[in-house]
Write a protein that holds these residues in place. Sequence first.
Motif, PDB file in Angstrom:
ATOM      1  N   PHE A 183       0.836  -1.276   0.082  1.00 30.95           N
ATOM      2  CA  PHE A 183      -0.109  -0.150  -0.031  1.00 30.95           C
ATOM      3  C   PHE A 183       0.745   1.247  -0.172  1.00 30.95           C
ATOM      4  O   PHE A 183       0.631   2.050  -0.788  1.00 30.95           O
ATOM      5  CB  PHE A 183      -1.053  -0.077   0.997  1.00 30.95           C
ATOM      6  CG  PHE A 183      -2.229  -0.636   0.983  1.00 30.95           C
ATOM      7  CD1 PHE A 183      -3.220  -0.312  -0.221  1.00 30.95           C
ATOM      8  CD2 PHE A 183      -2.662  -1.811   1.829  1.00 30.95           C
ATOM      9  CE1 PHE A 183      -4.251  -1.003  -0.282  1.00 30.95           C
ATOM     10  CE2 PHE A 183      -3.768  -2.649   1.224  1.00 30.95           C
ATOM     11  CZ  PHE A 183      -4.811  -2.016   0.387  1.00 30.95           C
ATOM     12  N   ASN A 184       1.794   1.204   0.661  1.00 36.40           N
ATOM     13  CA  ASN A 184       2.649   2.380   0.684  1.00 36.40           C
ATOM     14  C   ASN A 184       3.389   2.676  -0.580  1.00 36.40           C
ATOM     15  O   ASN A 184       3.301   3.695  -1.088  1.00 36.40           O
ATOM     16  CB  ASN A 184       3.894   2.155   1.731  1.00 36.40           C
ATOM     17  CG  ASN A 184       4.845   3.338   1.994  1.00 36.40           C
ATOM     18  OD1 ASN A 184       4.557   4.465   1.685  1.00 36.40           O
ATOM     19  ND2 ASN A 184       6.009   3.146   2.704  1.00 36.40           N
ATOM     20  N   ALA A 185       3.787   1.594  -1.401  1.00 38.45           N
ATOM     21  CA  ALA A 185       4.086   1.810  -2.655  1.00 38.45           C
ATOM     22  C   ALA A 185       2.962   2.313  -3.656  1.00 38.45           C
ATOM     23  O   ALA A 185       3.485   3.302  -4.427  1.00 38.45           O
ATOM     24  CB  ALA A 185       4.687   0.516  -3.224  1.00 38.45           C
ATOM     25  N   LEU A 186       1.816   1.889  -3.545  1.00 39.16           N
ATOM     26  CA  LEU A 186       0.677   2.147  -4.465  1.00 39.16           C
ATOM     27  C   LEU A 186       0.221   3.594  -4.140  1.00 39.16           C
ATOM     28  O   LEU A 186      -0.116   4.372  -4.839  1.00 39.16           O
ATOM     29  CB  LEU A 186      -0.344   1.167  -4.180  1.00 39.16           C
ATOM     30  CG  LEU A 186      -0.249  -0.073  -4.718  1.00 39.16           C
ATOM     31  CD1 LEU A 186      -1.377  -1.063  -4.571  1.00 39.16           C
ATOM     32  CD2 LEU A 186       0.290  -0.065  -6.328  1.00 39.16           C
ATOM     33  N   PHE A 187       0.307   4.111  -2.757  1.00 42.01           N
ATOM     34  CA  PHE A 187      -0.264   5.138  -2.253  1.00 42.01           C
ATOM     35  C   PHE A 187       0.938   6.599  -3.011  1.00 42.01           C
ATOM     36  O   PHE A 187       0.364   7.447  -3.343  1.00 42.01           O
ATOM     37  CB  PHE A 187      -0.063   5.496  -0.789  1.00 42.01           C
ATOM     38  CG  PHE A 187      -1.141   4.700  -0.207  1.00 42.01           C
ATOM     39  CD1 PHE A 187      -2.272   4.284  -0.883  1.00 42.01           C
ATOM     40  CD2 PHE A 187      -1.035   4.526   1.091  1.00 42.01           C
ATOM     41  CE1 PHE A 187      -3.198   3.368  -0.179  1.00 42.01           C
ATOM     42  CE2 PHE A 187      -1.975   3.738   1.899  1.00 42.01           C
ATOM     43  CZ  PHE A 187      -2.955   3.150   1.104  1.00 42.01           C
ATOM     44  N   SER A 188       2.044   5.947  -3.318  1.00 44.04           N
ATOM     45  CA  SER A 188       3.065   6.872  -3.665  1.00 44.04           C
ATOM     46  C   SER A 188       3.341   6.514  -5.338  1.00 44.04           C
ATOM     47  O   SER A 188       4.342   7.010  -5.769  1.00 44.04           O
ATOM     48  CB  SER A 188       4.215   7.111  -2.978  1.00 44.04           C
ATOM     49  OG  SER A 188       4.788   5.552  -2.656  1.00 44.04           O
ATOM     50  N   GLY A 189       2.628   5.856  -6.267  1.00 45.99           N
ATOM     51  CA  GLY A 189       2.745   5.913  -7.421  1.00 45.99           C
ATOM     52  C   GLY A 189       3.799   4.810  -7.932  1.00 45.99           C
ATOM     53  O   GLY A 189       4.126   5.018  -9.109  1.00 45.99           O
ATOM     54  N   ASN A 190       4.515   3.841  -6.980  1.00 44.04           N
ATOM     55  CA  ASN A 190       5.029   2.957  -7.571  1.00 44.04           C
ATOM     56  C   ASN A 190       4.431   1.718  -8.176  1.00 44.04           C
ATOM     57  O   ASN A 190       3.338   1.639  -8.114  1.00 44.04           O
ATOM     58  CB  ASN A 190       5.950   2.634  -6.435  1.00 44.04           C
ATOM     59  CG  ASN A 190       6.981   3.734  -5.929  1.00 44.04           C
ATOM     60  OD1 ASN A 190       7.572   4.316  -6.661  1.00 44.04           O
ATOM     61  ND2 ASN A 190       6.683   4.099  -4.851  1.00 44.04           N
ATOM     62  N   THR A 191       5.315   0.843  -8.726  1.00 46.32           N
ATOM     63  CA  THR A 191       4.800  -0.403  -9.368  1.00 46.32           C
ATOM     64  C   THR A 191       5.485  -1.623  -8.339  1.00 46.32           C
ATOM     65  O   THR A 191       6.682  -1.469  -7.947  1.00 46.32           O
ATOM     66  CB  THR A 191       5.394  -0.613 -10.928  1.00 46.32           C
ATOM     67  OG1 THR A 191       4.964   0.630 -11.582  1.00 46.32           O
ATOM     68  CG2 THR A 191       4.655  -1.816 -11.472  1.00 46.32           C
ATOM     69  N   VAL A 192       4.343  -2.407  -8.150  1.00 50.19           N
ATOM     70  CA  VAL A 192       4.625  -3.386  -7.308  1.00 50.19           C
ATOM     71  C   VAL A 192       4.528  -4.843  -8.068  1.00 50.19           C
ATOM     72  O   VAL A 192       3.567  -4.938  -8.720  1.00 50.19           O
ATOM     73  CB  VAL A 192       3.834  -3.787  -6.084  1.00 50.19           C
ATOM     74  CG1 VAL A 192       3.986  -4.769  -5.141  1.00 50.19           C
ATOM     75  CG2 VAL A 192       3.653  -2.403  -5.429  1.00 50.19           C
ATOM     76  N   ILE A 193       5.761  -5.654  -7.772  1.00 49.19           N
ATOM     77  CA  ILE A 193       5.793  -6.950  -8.578  1.00 49.19           C
ATOM     78  C   ILE A 193       5.725  -8.122  -7.561  1.00 49.19           C
ATOM     79  O   ILE A 193       6.264  -8.151  -6.334  1.00 49.19           O
ATOM     80  CB  ILE A 193       7.194  -7.067  -9.353  1.00 49.19           C
ATOM     81  CG1 ILE A 193       7.409  -6.210  -9.924  1.00 49.19           C
ATOM     82  CG2 ILE A 193       7.391  -8.453  -9.782  1.00 49.19           C
ATOM     83  CD1 ILE A 193       8.973  -6.084 -10.473  1.00 49.19           C
ATOM     84  N   PHE A 194       4.667  -8.968  -7.754  1.00 43.76           N
ATOM     85  CA  PHE A 194       4.325  -9.951  -6.869  1.00 43.76           C
ATOM     86  C   PHE A 194       4.955 -11.382  -7.379  1.00 43.76           C
ATOM     87  O   PHE A 194       4.658 -11.593  -8.886  1.00 43.76           O
ATOM     88  CB  PHE A 194       2.882 -10.133  -6.677  1.00 43.76           C
ATOM     89  CG  PHE A 194       2.144  -9.251  -5.845  1.00 43.76           C
ATOM     90  CD1 PHE A 194       2.929  -8.700  -4.777  1.00 43.76           C
ATOM     91  CD2 PHE A 194       1.038  -8.608  -6.067  1.00 43.76           C
ATOM     92  CE1 PHE A 194       2.439  -7.750  -3.919  1.00 43.76           C
ATOM     93  CE2 PHE A 194       0.369  -7.671  -5.254  1.00 43.76           C
ATOM     94  CZ  PHE A 194       1.111  -7.194  -4.006  1.00 43.76           C
ATOM     95  N   GLU A 195       4.986 -12.383  -6.625  1.00 42.14           N
ATOM     96  CA  GLU A 195       5.104 -13.567  -7.140  1.00 42.14           C
ATOM     97  C   GLU A 195       4.225 -14.517  -6.498  1.00 42.14           C
ATOM     98  O   GLU A 195       4.237 -14.502  -5.086  1.00 42.14           O
ATOM     99  CB  GLU A 195       6.730 -14.312  -6.931  1.00 42.14           C
ATOM    100  CG  GLU A 195       7.544 -13.907  -8.058  1.00 42.14           C
ATOM    101  CD  GLU A 195       7.189 -14.692  -9.586  1.00 42.14           C
ATOM    102  OE1 GLU A 195       7.148 -15.795  -9.541  1.00 42.14           O
ATOM    103  OE2 GLU A 195       6.877 -14.013 -10.318  1.00 42.14           O
ATOM    104  N   PRO A 196       3.413 -15.418  -7.159  1.00 44.57           N
ATOM    105  CA  PRO A 196       2.392 -16.109  -6.399  1.00 44.57           C
ATOM    106  C   PRO A 196       2.955 -17.164  -5.208  1.00 44.57           C
ATOM    107  O   PRO A 196       2.193 -17.392  -4.269  1.00 44.57           O
ATOM    108  CB  PRO A 196       1.665 -17.122  -7.496  1.00 44.57           C
ATOM    109  CG  PRO A 196       2.026 -16.390  -8.623  1.00 44.57           C
ATOM    110  CD  PRO A 196       3.249 -15.752  -8.595  1.00 44.57           C
ATOM    111  N   LYS A 197       4.259 -17.649  -5.516  1.00 41.42           N
ATOM    112  CA  LYS A 197       4.759 -18.407  -4.643  1.00 41.42           C
ATOM    113  C   LYS A 197       6.280 -18.310  -4.498  1.00 41.42           C
ATOM    114  O   LYS A 197       6.889 -18.045  -5.618  1.00 41.42           O
ATOM    115  CB  LYS A 197       4.785 -19.934  -5.145  1.00 41.42           C
ATOM    116  CG  LYS A 197       5.378 -21.122  -4.306  1.00 41.42           C
ATOM    117  CD  LYS A 197       5.089 -22.632  -4.946  1.00 41.42           C
ATOM    118  CE  LYS A 197       5.701 -23.367  -3.978  1.00 41.42           C
ATOM    119  NZ  LYS A 197       5.589 -24.912  -4.541  1.00 41.42           N
ATOM    120  N   PHE A 198       6.937 -18.292  -3.417  1.00 42.28           N
ATOM    121  CA  PHE A 198       8.492 -17.937  -3.547  1.00 42.28           C
ATOM    122  C   PHE A 198       9.191 -19.012  -4.102  1.00 42.28           C
ATOM    123  O   PHE A 198       9.217 -19.999  -3.303  1.00 42.28           O
ATOM    124  CB  PHE A 198       8.828 -17.717  -1.943  1.00 42.28           C
ATOM    125  CG  PHE A 198      10.171 -17.263  -1.642  1.00 42.28           C
ATOM    126  CD1 PHE A 198      10.727 -16.345  -2.197  1.00 42.28           C
ATOM    127  CD2 PHE A 198      11.206 -18.347  -1.197  1.00 42.28           C
ATOM    128  CE1 PHE A 198      12.178 -15.866  -1.978  1.00 42.28           C
ATOM    129  CE2 PHE A 198      12.416 -18.120  -1.167  1.00 42.28           C
ATOM    130  CZ  PHE A 198      13.136 -16.952  -1.481  1.00 42.28           C
TER     131      PHE A 198
END
Length: 545
Positions: A246-261
């Motif tokens: 949320f901190n990243a999204l509130f400040s306009g950044n792009t977040v990368i997820f992986e479904p599984k580590f």
Amino acid sequence: MAYTFADLFEHSVDAMPDRLALIVSGEEVTYRELDERANRLAHYFQSVGLGVGSHIGIQLHNSIEAMVAVLAAFKIRGVPITVNYRYTSDELVYLYENADLTALVFHRGFAERVAEALVSTPRVKYVMEVPDELALGNEPSIPGAVAYEDALGNQSPLRVGEHAFPERSGDDVYVLYTGGTTGRPKGVVWRQEDIWRVLAGGYDFYSGEPIADEYQQSRGGAAVAEPMRWCMLPPLIHTSALMPTFNALFSGNTVIFEPKFDAAQVWKVVAEYRPQVMVITGDAMGRPLVEAHHELQPDASSLAVLASGAALFSGSVKDAFFDVFPNLMISDSVGSSETGFGGIGFATKGLEQRGGPKVGANRFTVVVDDDNRVLEPGSGAEGWLAKLGNVPLGYYNDPVKSAEIFREVNGARAVVTGDRARIEDDGSVTLLGRGNMVVNTGGEKVFVEEVEAVVKAHPDIYDATVIGIADERWGNRVAAVLRVRDGVEPDFDSIEKHTRTQLAGYKIPRSFWIADEVVRAPSGKPDYRWAKEFSQNSDPVHRID
């Protein structure tokens, strides 16, 4: 001003709708697209009667759908409850009931355990299945469950005009459940404004100063031509991933997820998408990542910051990262479900570390004695880590437990945690370890995290969990459950010599077990209950008398 997660995210959408918000398994969504999906799901929630105060379980691995579900719950002033997807059906029954869930959104790969739990939890009336890329089959499996795609299909993507959501308040709550590695998980109730302040950018993490208004994060993000990319590796079921996201999204950044580590897959993603920031949970992710890097030698030149929190990040693993990335900034944060952000420390190569990290002085993080009196810098005294300022309202439906840790310090409400800590001369705080995971051996107190960090630095050891076991002479003896490196026959004489060079004699593990895998929570924290049970069900492979 509306200091709520839905409002703060919508400010970002309005300020930079076409900026990339999420990247997951090759799928990319903009801020506008993420908002529209969340609006559709929120309108569906409202159509079945969910609204202000509804507790909505979210049992999803890292995915776009997980963020859609959390945002949708916040939009209708509901309460998203992120559910640990590793729980057994019995543990799920406990959480569903304890959290008063009325709805559940889950990935189909978890359907079998969900179905078993729902038999005993009739309060959960609305159930939604989400397609699961990690599962072999994606056919609906629970009778009466709504398909995620169908729920979104006929709903409006708008949040204005006749489709507007109810006005929100910073007093709207968010309930997050602790990991439950030493006991039953507990729901921690936060006002949204408070948890935003301490975990999602409402305070400057370095200066401790509050930001000016609800638009400051999105305004600052919109002014940046090239936003940063954050590779978020911990599971979103924990605040160590959800709040930085949320901190990243509130400040306009792009977040990368992986479904599984998967360490090897992470480096492929880093090479392709070029993130500048990587968020991990301590050794559980750090060690396999740095070792996979040695093997694969990927292009990770974009990486500038490695941020860890929620679990022990030992000095030996940090040094291994510095060997590969000499200019990397490595941060180690102190915090918990009950305190939020408690401080941040920065590593340098060769920094001696005992137990947890040291965090810089700040006015919100203090150490108190058994009478809740603040220990002054220069005293060198040990006590209990405490958090002032924005703190939770208490534990959900548990006034007795709430009274144990939510107390008055210096005339104000505070959280006095179960963490032991030492106040240093300069006002910084060194975290020693969990008070409830102290081994009392012959009257001496041993913090297991300090011992774990030393044991795991031995070249034969890949992972370790340290516990106390009953001993006729000393009351308890220090013991360790180990995972050794593949193909290695552990040299216990060498392990003993290694630990004796760094630890007092009474802290040395005296009994050892070897496991194929050291079990940890999804957050990366050790599962001490598992380690205790493992030691009780077999004889040690080595003892030091």
